[in-house]
Write an enzyme that holds these catalytic residues in place. Structure first.
Site, PDB file in Angstrom:
ATOM      1  N   TYR A 149       1.435  -2.671  15.818  1.00 24.94           N
ATOM      2  CA  TYR A 149       1.364  -3.363  14.486  1.00 24.94           C
ATOM      3  C   TYR A 149       1.302  -4.854  14.822  1.00 24.94           C
ATOM      4  CZ  TYR A 149       3.742  -4.842  10.002  1.00 24.94           C
ATOM      5  OH  TYR A 149       3.806  -5.535   8.919  1.00 24.94           O
ATOM      6  N   GLU A 151      -0.239  -6.571  17.390  1.00 24.50           N
ATOM      7  CA  GLU A 151      -1.554  -6.818  17.784  1.00 24.50           C
ATOM      8  C   GLU A 151      -2.552  -6.631  16.755  1.00 24.50           C
ATOM      9  OE1 GLU A 151      -1.748  -9.259  19.817  1.00 24.50           O
ATOM     10  OE2 GLU A 151      -0.467  -8.811  21.726  1.00 24.50           O
ATOM     11  N   VAL A 191      16.407  -2.632   7.655  1.00 26.06           N
ATOM     12  CA  VAL A 191      17.729  -2.832   7.540  1.00 26.06           C
ATOM     13  C   VAL A 191      18.405  -2.912   6.277  1.00 26.06           C
ATOM     14  CG1 VAL A 191      17.448  -5.424   7.592  1.00 26.06           C
ATOM     15  CG2 VAL A 191      19.405  -4.322   8.697  1.00 26.06           C
ATOM     16  N   PHE A 195      21.135   0.210   5.196  1.00 26.03           N
ATOM     17  CA  PHE A 195      22.673  -0.450   4.861  1.00 26.03           C
ATOM     18  C   PHE A 195      22.873   0.249   3.414  1.00 26.03           C
ATOM     19  CE2 PHE A 195      23.005  -4.040   7.900  1.00 26.03           C
ATOM     20  CZ  PHE A 195      22.694  -3.348   9.079  1.00 26.03           C
ATOM     21  N   THR A 214      19.456 -12.699  13.630  1.00 25.02           N
ATOM     22  CA  THR A 214      19.122 -13.043  12.031  1.00 25.02           C
ATOM     23  C   THR A 214      17.977 -12.818  11.548  1.00 25.02           C
ATOM     24  OG1 THR A 214      18.235 -15.202  12.709  1.00 25.02           O
ATOM     25  CG2 THR A 214      20.766 -15.286  12.777  1.00 25.02           C
ATOM     26  N   ASP A 277      13.256  -6.235  19.768  1.00 26.62           N
ATOM     27  CA  ASP A 277      13.646  -6.581  18.645  1.00 26.62           C
ATOM     28  C   ASP A 277      13.895  -7.950  18.476  1.00 26.62           C
ATOM     29  OD1 ASP A 277      15.318  -5.060  16.251  1.00 26.62           O
ATOM     30  OD2 ASP A 277      16.228  -6.946  16.443  1.00 26.62           O
ATOM     31  N   GLN A 280      16.044 -13.766  16.267  1.00 31.00           N
ATOM     32  CA  GLN A 280      16.209 -14.992  15.034  1.00 31.00           C
ATOM     33  C   GLN A 280      14.921 -14.794  14.433  1.00 31.00           C
ATOM     34  OE1 GLN A 280      16.612 -18.571  16.941  1.00 31.00           O
ATOM     35  NE2 GLN A 280      18.498 -19.063  15.469  1.00 31.00           N
TER      36      GLN A 280
HETATM   37  P1  NAD Z   1       4.327   0.404   2.862  1.00 30.70           P
HETATM   38  O1  NAD Z   1       4.317   1.185   3.957  1.00 30.70           O
HETATM   39  O2  NAD Z   1       5.181   0.866   1.731  1.00 30.70           O
HETATM   40  O3  NAD Z   1       2.937   0.228   2.223  1.00 30.70           O
HETATM   41  C1  NAD Z   1       1.766   0.382   2.701  1.00 30.70           C
HETATM   42  C2  NAD Z   1       0.780   1.214   2.123  1.00 30.70           C
HETATM   43  O4  NAD Z   1      -0.481   1.221   2.816  1.00 30.70           O
HETATM   44  C3  NAD Z   1       1.242   2.609   1.809  1.00 30.70           C
HETATM   45  O5  NAD Z   1       1.113   3.030   0.594  1.00 30.70           O
HETATM   46  C4  NAD Z   1       0.282   3.479   2.607  1.00 30.70           C
HETATM   47  O6  NAD Z   1       0.187   4.676   2.412  1.00 30.70           O
HETATM   48  C5  NAD Z   1      -0.916   2.502   2.810  1.00 30.70           C
HETATM   49  N1  NAD Z   1      -1.851   2.781   3.848  1.00 30.70           N
HETATM   50  C6  NAD Z   1      -1.539   2.733   5.218  1.00 30.70           C
HETATM   51  N2  NAD Z   1      -2.642   3.153   6.124  1.00 30.70           N
HETATM   52  C7  NAD Z   1      -3.699   3.156   5.045  1.00 30.70           C
HETATM   53  C8  NAD Z   1      -4.975   3.521   5.184  1.00 30.70           C
HETATM   54  N3  NAD Z   1      -5.499   3.712   6.570  1.00 30.70           N
HETATM   55  N4  NAD Z   1      -5.579   3.542   4.304  1.00 30.70           N
HETATM   56  C9  NAD Z   1      -5.252   3.341   2.962  1.00 30.70           C
HETATM   57  N5  NAD Z   1      -4.073   3.089   2.569  1.00 30.70           N
HETATM   58  C10 NAD Z   1      -3.093   3.177   3.784  1.00 30.70           C
HETATM   59  O7  NAD Z   1       4.650  -0.966   3.203  1.00 30.70           O
HETATM   60  P2  NAD Z   1       4.842  -2.672   2.606  1.00 30.70           P
HETATM   61  O8  NAD Z   1       6.343  -2.882   2.796  1.00 30.70           O
HETATM   62  O9  NAD Z   1       4.737  -2.455   1.015  1.00 30.70           O
HETATM   63  O10 NAD Z   1       3.846  -3.489   3.124  1.00 30.70           O
HETATM   64  C11 NAD Z   1       2.604  -3.759   2.634  1.00 30.70           C
HETATM   65  C12 NAD Z   1       1.937  -4.683   3.572  1.00 30.70           C
HETATM   66  O11 NAD Z   1       2.604  -5.895   3.790  1.00 30.70           O
HETATM   67  C13 NAD Z   1       1.400  -4.169   4.955  1.00 30.70           C
HETATM   68  O12 NAD Z   1       0.387  -4.493   5.259  1.00 30.70           O
HETATM   69  C14 NAD Z   1       2.748  -4.804   5.700  1.00 30.70           C
HETATM   70  O13 NAD Z   1       2.216  -5.086   7.108  1.00 30.70           O
HETATM   71  C15 NAD Z   1       3.012  -6.160   4.751  1.00 30.70           C
HETATM   72  N6  NAD Z   1       4.190  -6.812   5.411  1.00 30.70           N
HETATM   73  C16 NAD Z   1       5.144  -6.114   4.600  1.00 30.70           C
HETATM   74  C17 NAD Z   1       6.448  -6.775   4.995  1.00 30.70           C
HETATM   75  C18 NAD Z   1       7.912  -6.134   4.310  1.00 30.70           C
HETATM   76  O14 NAD Z   1       9.093  -6.773   4.549  1.00 30.70           O
HETATM   77  N7  NAD Z   1       7.788  -5.207   3.457  1.00 30.70           N
HETATM   78  C19 NAD Z   1       6.626  -7.710   5.952  1.00 30.70           C
HETATM   79  C20 NAD Z   1       5.451  -8.081   6.415  1.00 30.70           C
HETATM   80  C21 NAD Z   1       4.349  -7.820   6.190  1.00 30.70           C
HETATM   81  N1  UDP Z   2      18.987  -3.286  11.825  1.00 33.34           N
HETATM   82  C1  UDP Z   2      20.279  -2.949  12.258  1.00 33.34           C
HETATM   83  N2  UDP Z   2      20.520  -1.742  11.687  1.00 33.34           N
HETATM   84  C2  UDP Z   2      19.616  -0.738  10.930  1.00 33.34           C
HETATM   85  C3  UDP Z   2      18.426  -1.309  10.976  1.00 33.34           C
HETATM   86  C4  UDP Z   2      18.076  -2.318  11.535  1.00 33.34           C
HETATM   87  O1  UDP Z   2      21.105  -3.523  12.587  1.00 33.34           O
HETATM   88  O2  UDP Z   2      20.165   0.486  10.604  1.00 33.34           O
HETATM   89  C5  UDP Z   2      18.374  -4.534  12.504  1.00 33.34           C
HETATM   90  C6  UDP Z   2      17.392  -4.394  13.461  1.00 33.34           C
HETATM   91  O3  UDP Z   2      17.746  -4.171  14.689  1.00 33.34           O
HETATM   92  C7  UDP Z   2      16.847  -5.700  13.197  1.00 33.34           C
HETATM   93  C8  UDP Z   2      17.043  -6.264  11.813  1.00 33.34           C
HETATM   94  O4  UDP Z   2      18.065  -5.281  11.705  1.00 33.34           O
HETATM   95  O5  UDP Z   2      17.276  -6.618  14.234  1.00 33.34           O
HETATM   96  C9  UDP Z   2      15.641  -6.077  11.010  1.00 33.34           C
HETATM   97  O6  UDP Z   2      15.314  -4.736  10.976  1.00 33.34           O
HETATM   98  P1  UDP Z   2      14.095  -4.389  10.289  1.00 33.34           P
HETATM   99  O7  UDP Z   2      13.458  -3.056  10.889  1.00 33.34           O
HETATM  100  O8  UDP Z   2      14.316  -4.443   8.768  1.00 33.34           O
HETATM  101  O9  UDP Z   2      12.848  -5.695  10.281  1.00 33.34           O
HETATM  102  P2  UDP Z   2      12.365  -6.297  11.550  1.00 33.34           P
HETATM  103  O10 UDP Z   2      13.017  -5.936  12.763  1.00 33.34           O
HETATM  104  O11 UDP Z   2      10.862  -5.780  11.436  1.00 33.34           O
HETATM  105  O12 UDP Z   2      12.612  -7.653  10.984  1.00 33.34           O
END
Ligand code: NAD
Ligand code: UDP
Ligand code: UDP
Length: 317
Positions: A149, A151, A191, A195, A214, A277, A280
């Site tokens: 993811y 890279e 998370v 939760f 955090t 993980d 911060q």
């Molecule tokens: P999500 O998994 O709900 O949505 C991703 C969507 O992309 C899904 O509907 C999936 O079916 C589609 N998809 C996956 N591979 C595909 C492919 N090869 N061709 C066409 N569609 C494809 O995730 P999300 O939380 O909605 O995230 C959306 C975007 O935002 C992602 O690129 C993710 O990396 C980025 N992002 C999200 C968060 C977050 O906190 N939710 C944080 C950082 C970045």
């Molecule tokens: N986490 C947790 N319990 C859970 C799910 C996640 O303590 O049931 C922690 C996880 O280890 C991380 C933080 O919550 O430290 C955020 O995790 P998440 O997967 O939501 O996002 P990311 O790590 O990608 O920021």
């Protein structure tokens, strides 16, 4: 050529959590919206309420394959975002980020469309500087279980900036920090969803590690507003730009807040911390404030209220 006043906007990953909110907002703004998704981690349920709208179109397509259409703006969100989903088929995850970026950039080049990339705070890895500014190059393990993811997204950013330098594309790179809200997957292991679902079911709340790590949590409506402002910005505004909520909480604080809001009998229990993980994470959003006049408006408890209401309904469906 565009013959209607409506912009033709494509959202890849439009059936996912963020993508479905973005499609909804773009329709409200009067655009023609094309949602492209292969339903890897998204679902029709997220956009079923939009299917009757004549300005909304759904295409099942995998962005790792070329796509020839006419379009004015592209929001490239296709990519599974939660570790459970992206680690399930890590090779496909890297392909989606890298080949998906190449195809969407090729499409933007041919159609002269503006293109926005949904990048991530994961490009900073387990950061050694705090809070993270856009000029921090990151601390990423290239061979760990999160690397497909992290890279993949870093390479996609490289491609965006090379298409900008080499072909003068109108690019917008947004680095999203943890975002939450209705339509998160109940079982994606994030998370906030974990939760809330655990508290609603009266199950133990699983804190990984000691809960002192955090995160900062942005409500989905705030994020979408940031996306639209970024897309509307001038050509020279390329990003990368952090979009997230700078208010930082420990995971233990989040667990306690959710438990208090949901009520019930759950206990907090400790589980091992997953590999790599980050300890911060907090965005520095000075650039977004200054360039887009954007900052989050929704406080954690207000956003959690709406998210809890969504999951309450989901679980009783
Ligand atoms: P999500 O998994 O709900 O949505 C991703 C969507 O992309 C899904 O509907 C999936 O079916 C589609 N998809 C996956 N591979 C595909 C492919 N090869 N061709 C066409 N569609 C494809 O995730 P999300 O939380 O909605 O995230 C959306 C975007 O935002 C992602 O690129 C993710 O990396 C980025 N992002 C999200 C968060 C977050 O906190 N939710 C944080 C950082 C970045
Ligand atoms: N986490 C947790 N319990 C859970 C799910 C996640 O303590 O049931 C922690 C996880 O280890 C991380 C933080 O919550 O430290 C955020 O995790 P998440 O997967 O939501 O996002 P990311 O790590 O990608 O920021
Ligand atoms: N591409 C696409 N739709 C288009 C134009 C291009 O999917 O409308 C894909 C095509 O598969 C190509 C990639 O985008 O491999 C990169 O396109 P570009 O024009 O940059 O490179 P080239 O065609 O020279 O490889």
């Amino acid at each position: 050529m565009r013959v209607s006043n409506r912009k033709r906007v494509m959202v890849t990953g439009g059936a996912g959590f963020l993508g479905s909110h973005l499609c909804e907002r773009l329709l409200k703004e009067g655009n023609d919206v094309l949602c492209v998704d292969n339903f890897y981690s998204g679902t029709k349920d997220n956009i079923v309420h939009l299917l009757g709208n004549p300005h909304f179109e759904l295409m099942r397509h995998d962005v790792t394959f070329p796509l020839y259409i006419e379009i004015d703006e592209i929001y490239n969100l296709a990519c599974p975002a939660s570790p459970v989903h992206y680690q399930w088929d890590p090779v496909q995850t890297t392909k989606t980020s890298v080949l998906g970026a190449i195809n969407m950039l090729g499409l933007a080049k041919r159609t002269k469309a503006k293109i926005l990339q949904a990048s991530t705070s994961e490009v900073y890895g387990d950061p050694e500087v705090h809070p993270q500014k856009e000029d921090y190059w990151g601390h990423v393990n290239p061979i760990g279980i999160r690397s497909c993811y992290d890279e993949g997204k870093r390479c996609a950013e490289t491609l965006f900036f090379d298409y900008y330098r080499q072909h003068d594309l109108d690019i917008k790179v947004v680095r999203i920090f943890n975002t939450y809200g209705p339509r998160m997957h109940p079982n994606d292991g994030r998370v906030v969803s974990n939760f809330i679902v655990q508290a609603l079911r009266g199950e133990d709340i699983t804190i990984y590690g000691d809960g002192s790590q955090t995160r900062s949590f942005c409500y989905v409506d705030d994020l979408i507003e940031g996306f639209l402002r970024m897309m509307a910005s001038d050509h020279e505004v390329t990003g990368p730009i952090n979009i997230g909520n700078p208010k930082e909480f420990t995971i233990r604080q989040l667990a306690e807040t959710i438990l208090k809001m949901v009520g019930g009998q759950s206990s907090l229990i400790l589980k091992p911390l997953p590999q790599d993980d980050p300890k911060q994470r907090q965005p520095d959003i000075t650039v977004a404030r200054n360039t887009l006049a954007w900052e989050p408006q929704v406080a954690l408890e207000e956003g959690l209220q709406k998210t809890i209401a969504y999951f309450r309904e989901c679980l009783t469906r």
